[in-house]
Enzyme design. Structure first.
Site, PDB file in Angstrom:
ATOM      1  CB  SER A 114      -7.954   4.153   3.031  1.00 26.60           C
ATOM      2  OG  SER A 114      -7.058   3.369   4.102  1.00 26.60           O
ATOM      3  CB  SER A 127      -7.993   1.278   5.933  1.00 26.76           C
ATOM      4  OG  SER A 127      -8.641   2.558   6.028  1.00 26.76           O
ATOM      5  CE  LYS A 129      -3.825   2.118   2.759  1.00 24.24           C
ATOM      6  NZ  LYS A 129      -4.485   1.852   3.856  1.00 24.24           N
TER       7      LYS A 129
END
Lengths: 507, 98, 515
Positions: free
Chosen positions: C161, C185, C86
């Protein structure tokens, strides 16, 4: 855009303290002498090339995290104990949020309502105008841990100062260096002696911190910084007045002078019917004035909250007691012990303390001189020299060892006082040790009887009248002949021996 | 508790974000609505509840006072928007002497 | 089965299978890596899971693993297996944008601890995945670089997210991914993409190198398509880190054994009463209940528990997070790294900071910074941040009380399935509701995960079940997840992701075609 403002009106100091009662608050920042920074492993060595002692943490790069330096915590606790503080059993770091380019995270990791040390006190002794030592007890509100900022250079302006600069250059080597901030409660009741009390307090702190071995405490290098808060009120019973904070106070002398100035300035404003602006002021060493800085009319909104990247510091009581047991002797006790060992009068002691020369005198005595001789040198010639050059005694290129050597040469008869002062000049000029200067400049006292005798004979021959007087019993007249011999020998004669030789020949 | 665009402007100044007038007008009611929703926390009677200091009760995490290598200077300055004389170059800073 | 592994085989294999195939020499890490890079090239135009592809270095790393294997060196359990990272964790030499314009082009000079551990274990980092800007969001629509599309339905969000990491898994672009979880997330994207996502115990995985959002809530965690794969990755990245003061100094729980075991006989499972009912899609609740029934069939004991303070978890979270974030994001000012705007000689430093942050931050980030600045201001601190931290204590106590009765708690991972792109962008409060189920675990710091438990009947989209365990009991998550996976895959006749629609490929990159 530059603005020039008219110089501040300043009331005569005696008038000012006659009409108003001053109150002080002193905030002292101590740079710790740990090997690594407060929250990362970067070196703290002074004077490195810019931005070579920087890592993601002290540069505030995204993703970086702080980890607390154990030695810094230990030093903080020792400082607190030496100032008679209570040590928190549980405390946290807090973020002080404000934007400034020298603050890489745009927050400083500090402590807010949970300082590691609090509610302490210290005593200083300051002579009044009659020379009587008065003791002042200074309440210490807190001592807490925090980190230093980077350093900025302002480029393009006329003076290298921030006003009128075109841009600035940032070096983050000092960012993250551990600091301990020591804050006093309002110091009241010192009246006219307030500036001296402040100076004595900072000098005492410096000695105390040096004794603990936690900092280099060199004000000129910034490892000991003092901000002075000053306010005036009509009488001791009135509520405290609006205070100003004066920064850039870089020596003991400046502490005293800056406070004195601020008292006079504020008195002029107040007696003129004006009000004091709550602001930060800057001490200007050259003109000996403070200038207006940033207004603090609106309280800074720092949005303090406990730093979630760090966990609480909870020193065990065992650890605290261990540290307490290993503290060095308290400065006031040490002072009294030295003073009695040295046989100084109150006045002599006060002079040494006021000059910040206690440690220097002690070291000189340790190097082999008598206390009186040490005091004479440090408070005499060396203080004159330091004042002339505008530096602290410690910054002179002469130390206790050289002073002891110098005095040793005098004691041995190799030098008289006049020659010794010349030798000192040579040492200060960097020509070498006292012995080396004596050698290279040929300054030794002539004590060779042959040479002296010859000079004495010459003087007698040149001054028959004086010689007759001496023969007739007027021994005091010998002074003229001694003077003549000294002059002929360029001052390098041992006056006592010359006198003996004169009298031998004439009586 | 109603947040006006002026309130938002003050906060934006504190947070160093140069919001446009359009943003200020748009944000104020949004923030107001959010604030109303989050203000529900005050419904909880929490007078004698200690605030959470940390998710897990850690304390006394330290590192030894040992020097570790710093970043090489090129790496330090590599991401700088502007650099000069081995330092970060920033626009002029107004305000008092540092 | 032919000896030649096709791109399809390699990209649909589990990480565990790939690891053993590489270790035994059946296939090289370079082949595996190339297959994934090819797959990425083919589907990225549709999915947009990645912000940066690090192809050259990935192949070089893969080659190194192959060389080590040939030299007879011992390899770690995931050596040579590709992983997506990420874009909020640093990887030196590659850009880290945090999904924001303010960090466009920033190349960090250091690796996150999580990154370093994966590199040391021989994993191959394919690239950086898309996310909501600074991890603020539940749909990845707040990314400054465009949204990611859910491989199940390209018109829908992949969650947030960490939508990029979840989509990369669901689109078979990577067998493993790293996400970060502050309020859900990892878990919510896992839920809406039919993948597995774990939020370790707070402090279980190092935050060093994780661009901070809310320091007391953030946790990096493993994402995968299977429970065992996630466990293997968890074991690589987790563990104490002296560079993170909030990192837990305790052994990593034995998540791999738990994942292999999947034995839930006698396990006490609590359904959280407050996490369900109104606002929850019927299909979500249905699949959730069915999955709970499966656990009963497998020997678990189900009870209902009440955690009354959970209803205050969302407001507390949306006070704590913005407050910490407003401080954490102050460093993005254009002075030392990243974007600088307005430095034309006519603006001073403060103005340049203001213009940089105005240009560099998106709307949601600005909202939360302003909110946080307000909540921390003097006069408001006690009522907002202070009070929220007290609610947090109550949430923690509710968990403690619940865990005194049960071994794990379960709930849906999120109230709905994947909603459409654009559906909630203009309604921040509606968007925040996606985190209803996941937030309590972040506040209390315990371990929690999302596992796929089926497709909602009304829309055929994935549903996730959330498992929550006490701090440091991360292994229980894997035990339950493995049990569900085994039982449900048997019922389904294969993994859930086998039912995901084929993504439209660029024809020239279909396996066997010209490069």
């Amino acid at each position: 855009m530059t603005t020039t403002t008219a110089p501040d009106l300043v009331m005569d100091y005696e008038d000012a303290v006659g009409r108003f009662d001053p109150a002080l608050g002193l905030e002292v920042h101590v740079e710790l002498n740990t090997a690594s920074k407060m929250f990362c492993g970067c070196s703290t060595v002074f004077g490195a090339e810019p931005n070579t002692q920087v890592c993601p943490t002290c540069l505030g790069l995204p993703g970086s995290l702080p980890v607390v330096n154990a030695k810094a915590v230990e030093s903080a606790i020792r400082i607190g104990l030496a100032l008679n503080c209570s040590i928190a059993s549980w405390c946290r770091f807090a973020r002080k949020n404000y934007f400034y380019p020298d603050q890489p995270k745009n927050y400083q990791i500090s402590q807010y309502d949970e300082p590691i040390a609090y509610d302490g006190w210290a005593e200083v002794e300051v002579p009044d105008d009659e020379g009587v030592l008065r003791t002042y007890r200074i309440e210490i509100e807190r001592a807490h841990m925090e980190e230093d900022t980077g350093k900025s250079l302002h480029v393009g302006g006329a003076t290298g100062r921030i006003h009128g600069a075109d841009h600035s250059l940032l070096d983050y080597n000092r960012s993250g260096v551990p600091l301990i901030e020591i804050v006093t409660r309002p110091i009241e009741g010192a009246g006219r002696y307030a500036p001296a009390v402040a100076r004595a307090y900072v000098a005492m702190l410096r000695d105390l911190l040096r004794g603990l071995g936690v900092s280099d405490v060199r004000m000129e290098q910034g490892s000991l910084r003092c901000d002075a808060n000053v306010s005036l009120r009509p009488t001791r019973e009135s509520p405290l007045g609006t205070r100003t904070e004066t920064k850039n106070v870089n020596s003991l002398r400046s502490v005293e002078r800056a406070i004195r100035y601020e008292i006079g300035r504020q008195a002029a404003v107040l007696s003129d019917g004006g009000r004091i602006k709550q602001e930060t002021r800057h001490w200007q060493e050259g003109p000996g004035t403070t200038s207006s800085g940033r207004s603090k009319e609106q309280a800074e909104e720092y949005r303090y909250f406990p730093d979630p990247d760090l966990v609480p510091v909870a020193p065990s009581r065992e650890w605290v007691e261990e540290l307490r047991a290993s503290l060095p002797e308290a400065p006031v006790k040490r002072l009294r012990r030295l003073s009695s060992a040295w046989g100084f009068s109150d006045a002599e002691l006060r002079d040494v303390v006021a000059s910040g020369a206690v440690d220097l005198v002690a070291a000189t005595v340790d190097a082999g001189t008598t206390p009186q001789a040490a005091r004479k040198w440090w408070l005499g010639e060396l203080t004159r020299k330091a004042n002339a050059d505008g530096v602290e005694l410690e910054q002179l290129p002469v130390g206790p060892v050289e002073v002891a050597q110098l005095q040793g040469l005098v004691d041995a008869g190799t030098l008289n006082d006049k020659l010794a002062r010349e030798v000192l000049e040579g040492v200060l000029a960097g020509e070498g040790s006292p012995a080396e200067v004596v050698e290279s400049r040929g300054l030794a006292v002539v004590s060779d009887d042959g040479a002296l005798g010859a000079a004495v004979d010459e003087a007698i021959a040149a001054n028959p009248g004086v010689a007759d007087k001496i023969r007739a019993g007027k021994v005091q007249a010998a002074g003229a002949l001694i003077g003549a011999v000294m002059k002929a020998m360029g001052g390098k004669a041992d006056a006592g021996r010359v006198r003996e030789l004169v009298l031998e020949r004439l009586t | 508790m109603a947040l006006t665009p002026n309130d938002v402007a003050d906060l934006a100044r504190l947070a160093r974000i140069e919001l446009t007038p359009g943003e200020l007008a748009h944000l104020a009611p949004q923030l107001d609505a959010i604030l109303e929703a989050v203000a529900r926390v005050s419904e909880v009677a929490a007078a004698d509840i200690p605030p959470t200091s940390h998710p897990l009760p850690l304390a006394n995490v330290f590192r030894a006072d040992v020097v570790r290598p710093s970043l090489p200077r090129e790496a330090v300055l590599a991401g700088a928007p502007a650099a000069e004389d081995d330092r970060f170059r920033v626009p002029r800073i107004l305000g008092e002497d540092a | 089965m032919s000896d030649v592994r096709t791109t399809d085989d390699l990209t649909r294999a589990t990480a565990a299978d790939l690891a053993s195939a590489i270790a035994s020499g059946d296939v090289s890490s370079v082949e595996v890596t190339q297959a994934h890079l090819d797959r990425m090239a083919a589907v990225e135009p549709a999915v947009h899971a990645f912000l940066h592809v690090d192809g050259e270095r990935a192949l070089a790393a893969a080659a190194e693993v192959d060389a080590a294997r040939s030299a007879g060196q011992a390899l770690g359990p995931l050596a040579g297996v590709p992983v997506a990272l990420k874009d909020v964790l640093t990887y030196a030499g590659a850009p880290t944008t945090a999904g924001s314009k303010v960090l466009q082009g920033w190349v960090p000079p250091y690796d996150a601890t999580v990154t370093r551990r994966m590199l040391d274990a021989g994993l191959v980092i394919l690239g950086k995945t898309n996310l909501d800007e600074f991890a603020m969001g539940s749909s990845t629509e707040n990314s400054a670089y465009g949204p990611t599309h859910n491989p199940w339905d390209l018109d829908r969000i992949p969650g947030g997210s960490g939508g990029g990491s979840a989509a990369a898994l669901a689109a078979f672009e990577a067998p493993l991914a790293i996400g970060t979880d502050t309020g859900g997330s990892i878990r919510q994207p896992a839920s809406v993409t039919g993948t597995v996502g774990i939020k370790p115990t707070y402090g279980g995985t190092s935050r060093y190198g994780l661009v901070a959002l809310a320091s007391s809530l953030d946790q990096p965690g493993p994402c995968a398509r299977t429970v065992l794969d996630a466990a293997l990755l968890h074991a690589v990245i987790a563990g104490h880190d002296p560079l993170d003061s909030t990192s837990v100094d305790a052994p990593v729980p034995d998540v791999v054994s738990a994942a292999r075991s999947g034995d839930v006989r006698g396990l006490k499972v609590g359904i959280v009463r407050e996490l369900g009912g109104e606002g929850y899609a019927p299909g979500v609740e249905q699949r959730f209940r069915e999955a709970v029934d499966v656990l009963t069939d497998l020997g678990a004991e189900i009870v209902e528990v009440s955690c009354p303070s959970f209803t205050y978890a969302l407001p507390a979270y949306y006070l704590i997070l913005p407050s910490e974030a407003s401080s954490n994001l102050a460093k993005f000012d254009g002075m030392r790294f990243g974007l600088r705007a307005g430095d034309d000689g006519g603006h001073d430093a403060e103005e340049v900071m203001g213009l940089t942050r105005e240009a560099g931050f998106g709307a949601e980030v600005k909202r939360r910074i302003i909110l946080g600045t307000y909540a921390l201001s003097s006069g408001y601190y006690e009522a907002y941040y202070g009070q929220a931290q007290k609610v947090r204590t109550l949430v923690t106590r509710d968990f403690e009380a619940a865990f005194a009765q049960v071994d794990v708690l379960v709930s849906p991972s999120t109230p709905t399935t994947a909603f459409r792109l654009g559906e909630k962008v203009d309604d921040p409060l509606a968007m925040y509701l996606n985190d209803l189920c996941t937030i309590p675990s972040n506040l209390a710091g315990n371990a929690s995960a999302s596992f796929p438990v089926g497709l909602a009947p009304e829309d055929g989209l994935p549903v996730g079940l959330q498992v929550m365990a006490p701090p440091l009991a991360d292994d229980r998550l894997y035990r339950v997840g493995a049990a569900l996976e085994r039982a449900l895959e048997e019922r389904w006749g294969g993994p859930l992701l086998a039912r995901a629609p084929e993504l439209v490929l660029r024809p020239e990159l279909v396996e066997g075609g010209p490069q």
